[in-house]
Write an enzyme that holds these catalytic residues in place. Sequence first.
Site, mmCIF file in Angstrom:
data_model
loop_
_atom_site.group_PDB
_atom_site.id
_atom_site.type_symbol
_atom_site.label_atom_id
_atom_site.label_comp_id
_atom_site.label_asym_id
_atom_site.label_seq_id
_atom_site.Cartn_x
_atom_site.Cartn_y
_atom_site.Cartn_z
ATOM 1 N N ARG A 1 0.841 -1.212 0.000
ATOM 2 C CA ARG A 1 0.000 0.000 0.000
ATOM 3 C C ARG A 1 0.872 1.257 0.000
ATOM 4 O O ARG A 1 0.564 2.234 -0.679
ATOM 5 C CB ARG A 1 -0.954 -0.014 1.208
ATOM 6 C CG ARG A 1 -1.936 1.145 1.175
ATOM 7 C CD ARG A 1 -2.986 1.045 2.259
ATOM 8 N NE ARG A 1 -2.436 1.150 3.601
ATOM 9 C CZ ARG A 1 -3.135 1.000 4.718
ATOM 10 N NH1 ARG A 1 -4.432 0.734 4.646
ATOM 11 N NH2 ARG A 1 -2.569 1.124 5.902
ATOM 12 N N LYS B 1 -2.434 7.109 1.302
ATOM 13 C CA LYS B 1 -2.210 7.353 2.726
ATOM 14 C C LYS B 1 -1.077 8.372 2.805
ATOM 15 O O LYS B 1 0.096 8.037 2.962
ATOM 16 C CB LYS B 1 -1.865 6.037 3.443
ATOM 17 C CG LYS B 1 -2.107 6.118 4.938
ATOM 18 C CD LYS B 1 -2.145 4.735 5.542
ATOM 19 C CE LYS B 1 -2.009 4.763 7.043
ATOM 20 N NZ LYS B 1 -3.032 5.506 7.781
ATOM 21 N N GLU C 1 -15.822 6.794 5.613
ATOM 22 C CA GLU C 1 -15.112 6.096 6.684
ATOM 23 C C GLU C 1 -15.065 6.998 7.907
ATOM 24 O O GLU C 1 -15.613 8.094 7.891
ATOM 25 C CB GLU C 1 -13.703 5.695 6.224
ATOM 26 C CG GLU C 1 -12.840 6.862 5.781
ATOM 27 C CD GLU C 1 -11.455 6.442 5.300
ATOM 28 O OE1 GLU C 1 -11.012 5.329 5.604
ATOM 29 O OE2 GLU C 1 -10.814 7.262 4.637
HETATM 30 N N1 PMP Z 1 -8.909 5.050 7.190
HETATM 31 C C1 PMP Z 1 -8.004 5.979 7.520
HETATM 32 C C2 PMP Z 1 -8.240 7.390 7.135
HETATM 33 C C3 PMP Z 1 -6.844 5.613 8.226
HETATM 34 O O1 PMP Z 1 -5.942 6.522 8.549
HETATM 35 C C4 PMP Z 1 -6.662 4.255 8.583
HETATM 36 C C5 PMP Z 1 -5.422 3.808 9.301
HETATM 37 N N2 PMP Z 1 -5.322 4.316 10.598
HETATM 38 C C6 PMP Z 1 -7.658 3.331 8.249
HETATM 39 C C7 PMP Z 1 -8.759 3.765 7.526
HETATM 40 C C8 PMP Z 1 -7.543 1.884 8.630
HETATM 41 O O2 PMP Z 1 -6.568 1.252 7.831
HETATM 42 P P1 PMP Z 1 -5.711 0.027 8.380
HETATM 43 O O3 PMP Z 1 -6.644 -1.041 8.746
HETATM 44 O O4 PMP Z 1 -4.828 -0.330 7.239
HETATM 45 O O5 PMP Z 1 -4.947 0.547 9.552
#
Ligand code: PMP
Length: 289
Positions: free
Chosen positions: A50, A149, A182
Amino acid sequence: MKIYMNGKLVPESRAKVSVFDHGLLYGDGVFEGIRAYHGRVFKLDEHIARLFRSAQAIDLKMPLTKAGLAQAVVRTCQANGIWDGYIRLIVTRGLGNLGLNPYTCKTPQVIIIAGGIQLYAEKLYATGLDVITVGTLRNHTEAINPRIKSLNYLNNILAKIEAMNAGCMECIMLNPQGFVAEASGDNIFVVRGDTLLTPPSWCGALEGITRQTVMELAPEQGLQARAEVLTRYDLYTADEVFLTGTAAEIIAVVKADRRIIGSGRPGPVTRRLERVFREHARSSGTPIG
Ligand code: PMP
């Protein structure tokens, strides 16, 4: 604590970045938050994949190979005696001048911090979270695409400020079309009967590693899981709602916009997934050695 900086492990007191780093000046860079459980790094390859996609999306050339970066993460964990912990992997655009032009930055900076984890209080897993939907919209997919990200989290921070000022720890962000995207730092799932629904990435969701893991674990629990466009209607009428993320793992949401979801307590599906996820996380991953 020893910090990995561009190939070297340096003491915390010497782990400094330049004021001319575009990561600081413009939030120009990418990152990952990764967990270590019981001496293993969880989903390391997925996090690195990622990170590379995020870097490619912002036209940042990674100075290391995927294997080299994986090795650097493991080495940083070893140097800090990490057994259970949280790893922050950061790649900034590097040093440039005060202009926006990213191509004045010649060398990306790779930083790895391996330390303890800041979790939600255990009590919140027992009670569930109270959230609001906020006015700050998730970035448009043709602005900063939420699949990236990036180090620029101001969109999420503005949403978090709204939530905190309303007395909530977390919020739900909608996208510019009004669809659920989200939370400010976690993905969201709605439980309807034996079906788990989560917004597709084009709706403004990060392709969360925990989200993906939950979708993979669902069938063996007799649950169907799929990405589907959701609106606030789906939150208000859900049997259960939960959030997923590397730090939070799985945590129930029991109230949204002051409306009680389901029974108002963490539901059986969420509780079961919490347990199954924890067992899975503690029994897989790249050994730190
Ligand atoms: N959405 C956002 C905006 C995030 O920053 C994160 C990670 N903290 C997630 C979703 C969750 O992703 P992951 O399960 O890969 O940590």
